[in-house]
Design an enzyme around this catalytic site. Structure first.
Site: not given
Ligand code: DHB
Ligand code: FE
Length: 465
Positions: A158, A205
């Site tokens: 995601h 997050h």
């Molecule tokens: C990225 C990937 C993630 O799953 C996330 O939550 C935030 C950043 C990334 O690869 O930049």
């Molecule tokens: Fe993530």
């Protein structure tokens, strides 16, 4: 199949459960507003005007004006919330409790001084014909012809940059095209197999939850979830519509199944939830609507300790038991597991990718999810990077599938793997439960399905840009 609610019959007692909470939501939130001295002053100065600000039903409104706590409770109020009304009027808890008994204040006080109300004649046990409920057993098999059908599981990374690529019209750029090509099959499939509701497992997050509260498992029981502003402005996509009735049912069943979920009625949703919706349903503007209702299920993977893969798998099983107990309208349900695959966003080891490990994870997820529950946190972090731990989210969707309850193995409809998107390896799988045919339903709901193989030509060789 209805849920166990024996507490409904305890004499003179209303238990505040998810159904009551939903009924009394605005009433209880109105009560909470009285925690502020300025609001108490405004309420006392003009109760009618203050109540105009709250969407209470007429019975709730009148009960507040009358300080009629019994009616407030019938209407979904809970005494700890309602006590704010009493406190605003200068009433003690004893006065409030006594006001609901039909006794005078003095008689109630005297009864308490005399040792309180005796239980004899005041309990369920004293009712004629009452038998104690049999402790519920955890189902290990599927319910045949359940109205809520878990049809398919979908798994995907995601990455926020994937959402940004869609929002900024960059999907045809060579770097991004390689990512989006892996979702072409899914977009078409999703049009023909749109479920009524998606239980979308993701991880917040540091968006809806911050250091003030760290719930391990959050079930969204609300009706709407606005798209979060994660610092770049909200993504230009539709807000998310929930399914409060099904979510309340799931909460009741899963908590009775020994999983102590945190229930959240109001929260914003971040890229963990909206990017998978965009990947599957395409570019939709804020004025449009997602074609499905969504029940968010957020797993804490931000602050350790985080739940184990085994715990997530077991939550998936509890979720399936809940779906099997649903007696509401017929529903086509999908469960999505999102996050991962290997990535590390922090420190000198940032950029870690482990293609072999990721593919082993996918293989085990398909064919050996029980075995996958043995994989420890250290393994995820060491092999797949500190943020690779998001992959535990996927085990919830997998633990709920038919074959974990004696049914047939899922069919692998689509498998895709690609490096990179931003800092991350992108993994994507669609697995479907066997479709019950009349013969297979007669034979106990099991369908013979050949062992699943990755669909040829859908996995791409990792590529760097
Ligand atoms: C990225 C990937 C993630 O799953 C996330 O939550 C935030 C950043 C990334 O690869 O930049
Ligand atoms: Fe993530």
């Amino acid at each position: 199949m209805s849920l166990d609610k024996p507490y409904k019959d305890v004499p003179g007692t209303t238990i505040f459960d998810a159904d009551q909470a939903r009924k009394g939501y605005h009433l209880n939130q109105f009560c909470m507003s009285l925690m502020k001295p300025e609001n108490r002053a405004r309420f006392l100065a003009d109760q009618e005007a203050y109540l105009d600000e709250w969407p209470l039903n007429p019975r709730q409104r009148q009960a507040v004006l009358d300080i009629d706590l019994n009616t407030c409770i019938e209407e979904g109020g809970n005494i700890y919330f309602l006590s704010k009304i009493g406190a605003t009027h200068g009433l003690s808890f004893q006065q409030m409790a006594g006001s609901m008994t039909g006794m005078s204040e003095a008689a109630y006080r005297d009864m308490m001084v005399g040792g309180g109300r005796r239980p004899e004649g005041n309990r369920l046990k004293d009712l004629d014909g009452w038998t104690p409920p049999v402790p519920g057993e955890k189902a290990e098999t599927l319910r045949e012809n359940a109205p809520a059908r878990y049809t398919s599981a979908l798994f995907t990374s995601h990455v926020p940059a994937i959402g940004a690529a869609m929002d900024l019209g960059k999907t045809e750029e060579p770097y991004w095209k390689k990512v989006f090509d892996g979702y072409q099959w899914t977009r078409k499939w999703a049009k023909e197999n749109t479920p009524d509701v998606v239980i979308l497992v993701y991880n917040d997050h540091a968006t809806a939850f911050d250091s003030s509260i760290i719930p391990t498992f959050v079930l969204g029981t609300g009706s709407d979830y606005p798209v979060a502003d994660e610092g770049y402005g909200p993504r230009p996509v539709p807000d998310v519509k929930g399914y409060p009735e099904l979510a309340a049912h799931i909460a009741q069943s899963v908590i009775q199944d020994d999983f102590d979920l945190t229930l959240v009625n109001e929260m914003v949703v971040d890229h963990g939830l909206t990017v998978p919706l965009s990947l599957v349903f395409g570019e939709l503007g804020p004025e449009e609507q997602w074609p499905v209702r969504v029940i968010p299920l957020a797993v804490n993977v931000v602050q350790y300790p985080v739940p184990s893969g085994r715990r997530c798998y077991e939550l998936g099983r509890a979720l399936r038991r809940a779906l099997d107990k649903w007696d509401g309208p017929e529903l086509n349900v999908q469960i999505w597991g999102t996050g991962g695959m290997s990535h590390q966003l922090q420190g000198p080891r940032a950029g870690l990718i482990n293609e072999e490990w990721d593919n082993a994870f996918l293989d085990h997820l398909i064919a050996d999810p029980k075995g996958l529950t043995e994989w420890q946190h250290m393994e995820y972090v060491d092999e797949a990077g500190s943020e690779g731990i998001e992959l535990v989210d996927w085990l919830i969707a997998r633990g709920a599938m038919d074959d974990q309850f004696g049914g047939g193995a899922p069919e692998t409809n689509h498998r895709f793997y690609h490096v990179p998107a931003s800092n991350t390896a992108v993994g994507h799988l669609v697995l479907s439960n066997p479709v019950a045919t009349p013969e297979s339903a007669a034979a106990g709901g099991e369908t013979e399905v050949p062992a699943s193989e990755p669909v040829p030509g859908t996995a791409t060789v990792p590529a760097t840009v």
